[in-house]
Design an enzyme around this catalytic site. Structure first.
Site, mmCIF file in Angstrom:
data_model
loop_
_atom_site.group_PDB
_atom_site.id
_atom_site.type_symbol
_atom_site.label_atom_id
_atom_site.label_comp_id
_atom_site.label_asym_id
_atom_site.label_seq_id
_atom_site.Cartn_x
_atom_site.Cartn_y
_atom_site.Cartn_z
ATOM 1 N N LYS A 122 9.511 -23.048 -20.422
ATOM 2 C CA LYS A 122 8.417 -24.000 -20.658
ATOM 3 C C LYS A 122 7.507 -23.380 -21.709
ATOM 4 O O LYS A 122 7.480 -22.167 -21.860
ATOM 5 C CB LYS A 122 7.634 -24.230 -19.359
ATOM 6 C CG LYS A 122 6.829 -25.504 -19.325
ATOM 7 C CD LYS A 122 7.663 -26.708 -18.924
ATOM 8 C CE LYS A 122 6.883 -27.994 -19.083
ATOM 9 N NZ LYS A 122 7.616 -29.159 -18.560
ATOM 10 N N ASP A 162 6.455 -32.781 -23.171
ATOM 11 C CA ASP A 162 5.788 -32.818 -21.859
ATOM 12 C C ASP A 162 4.428 -33.456 -22.153
ATOM 13 O O ASP A 162 4.289 -34.188 -23.154
ATOM 14 C CB ASP A 162 5.653 -31.396 -21.275
ATOM 15 C CG ASP A 162 5.172 -31.391 -19.816
ATOM 16 O OD1 ASP A 162 5.953 -31.782 -18.931
ATOM 17 O OD2 ASP A 162 4.014 -31.035 -19.556
#
Ligand code: NDP
Length: 449
Positions: A122, A162
């Site tokens: 991430k 995201d």
């Protein structure tokens, strides 16, 4: 077992969200560790909580006034036992190392559940795209990629979107990667359809979440037809969750952003949703404007002092939290129970606090944790990688069918693992255990690396 949680807390005391994610997984997998002493001997818990690599970098960029700005960039390469690191980039002022470590940790097990060959990672920045011009966003994305490009690649690390990173940002990021590397490869997912993106990728997280809810309801011989649904957020996941719910015959009555929420008792139909898509994706406006346009809707601004979120305090059957982490606390969870909600399906990552989760489990609700319920996005990202490698593009129907099958299989896997370890119907334990076993067995096979 709780040693590992203490170790993590003592080592990085400020990373609260990371502690929360580690605690949940480690509590679920304790029986697995007890049955397999090899896991502890090989220091699997200690290895899992330490990123394989964490990159922190400066992102300088020039705003439209000609003033230099500096943000922080991050990429957490958490675990590559099952494949290249895979996970989104988040651009939001709240981004810090702890938030990204929690998201990367969750991603490892989520990706394992999809059965596709993907490790977990991430990244992101504390940059806030809100209120910035397209040119400012482009200059920021280009500067961000000027550092990130040396750490990623189609067989190394494949980022996606995201919060705050959608098609526009992926385009700018990809453009700079291509220029620096002088190659056109599938290094990012969520690309534009005419330059390597997959059909259904924008829709995948929201659609997948609804497919997961339908699977959970099917275990009680029920469907989504006629169900009243509360959806939070108004971004990518919320929009496509709403779209699929409409198709399935459900009635969505709420949407929100970080300023407040709207309640539309008459239901958000496809026409109103199309308005929201333009409002959010093109005009980059606020959800309040929905209530200005549709008189049936009531807008309530966020009250920062409140001990609960009124969005979760309406009579309904299902809730789809699709905004951000910890948006449902224990009061909200209790309100959902009191209002007759039986399904909670998490489009967002870790949207429910641990005491909220306890309430859902105590009441035997159909509670789909984000790790399982929102895995549709990364699944279709995996399918985008496959199509890029093969240099071909599947049809909409083909991708959607694969997505449905993957969500079905994740649901079954989680249910079976929960049953096997003595907690039938507990999708939290099921998803954590199934994802964990797959990752750690691969780690054992690969030795101490
Ligand atoms: P978007 O940026 O498209 O939308 C996010 C939405 O949530 C916006 O409406 C935003 O409001 C709201 N929001 C963000 N932060 C906060 C906050 N701190 N408080 C209240 N509201 C907030 O992001 P996505 O829809 O892509 O992501 C939503 C959630 O889904 C996240 O948890 C993400 O990690 C998760 N997720 C996303 C996937 C994907 O494929 N995109 C895949 C799997 C999970 P505002 O506009 O005011 O900021």
């Amino acid at each position: 077992m709780f040693d590992i949680i203490e170790i993590v807390k003592n080592r990085d005391p400020q990373e609260k969200e990371f502690h929360q994610a580690v605690t949940e997984v480690m509590e679920s997998v304790t029986p697995v560790l007890d049955q397999n002493p090899l896991y502890r001997q090989a220091k699997i818990p200690e290895r899992l909580v330490e990123p394989e690599r964490a990159i922190l970098f400066r992102v300088p960029w020039m705003d439209d006034q000609g003033v230099a700005q500096v943000n922080r960039g991050f990429r957490i390469e958490m675990n590559s036992a099952l494949g290249p690191y895979k996970g989104g980039l988040r651009f939001h002022p709240s981004v810090n190392l702890g938030i990204l470590k929690f998201l990367a940790f969750e991603q490892v097990f989520k990706n394992a559940l999809t059965t596709l060959p993907m490790g977990g990672g991430k990244g992101g920045s504390d940059f806030d795209p809100k209120g910035k011009s397209d040119n400012e966003v482009m200059r920021f994305c280009h500067s961000f990629m000027c550092e990130l490009f040396r750490h990623i690649g189609p067989n190394t690390d494949v980022p996606a979107g995201d919060i705050g990173v959608g098609a526009r940002e992926i385009g700018y990021l990809f453009g700079m990667y291509k220029k620096l590397r002088n190659e056109f490869t599938g290094v990012l997912t969520g690309k534009g359809i005419n330059w390597g993106g997959s059909l259904i990728r924008p829709e995948a997280t929201g659609y997948g979440s609804v497919y997961f809810a339908a699977e959970m309801l099917a275990t009680r011989n029920e469907t989504l037809e006629g169900k009243i649904c509360l959806v939070s957020g108004a971004g990518n996941v919320a929009q496509y969750t709403t779209e699929k719910l409409i198709v399935m015959g459900a009635k969505v009555v709420t949407l929100s952003d970080s300023s407040g929420y709207i309640f539309d008792e008459t239901g958000i139909d496809q026409q109103k949703l199309d308005y929201v898509k333009v409002l959010k994706n093109v005009k980059r406006g606020r959800i309040k404007e929905y209530a200005d346009k549709y008189s049936a809707a009531v807008y309530t601004p966020v009250d920062p002092e409140a001990d609960h979120n009124p969005l979760w305090d309406h009579k309904a059957d299902c809730a789809f939290p699709s905004a951000t982490q910890n948006e449902i606390n224990a009061n909200d969870a209790q309100n959902l129970v009191n209002n007759g909600v039986v399904v909670v399906c998490e489009g967002a990552n870790m949207p429910t606090t641990p005491d909220g989760v306890d309430i859902f489990l105590e009441h035997a609700m159909l509670y789909g944790p984000g790790k399982a319920a929102n895995a549709g996005g990364v699944s279709v990202s995996g399918l985008e990688m496959t199509q890029n490698s093969m240099r071909l593009a599947w049809t909409r129907e083909e991708v959607d069918n694969r997505l449905k099958l993957i969500m079905k299989s994740i649901h079954r896997t989680a249910l079976e693992a929960a049953e096997q370890y003595g907690t039938p119907g507990n999708y939290v334990n099921g998803a954590n255990i199934a994802g964990f076993v797959k990752v750690v067995d691969a780690m054992l096979d690969q030795g101490l690396v």
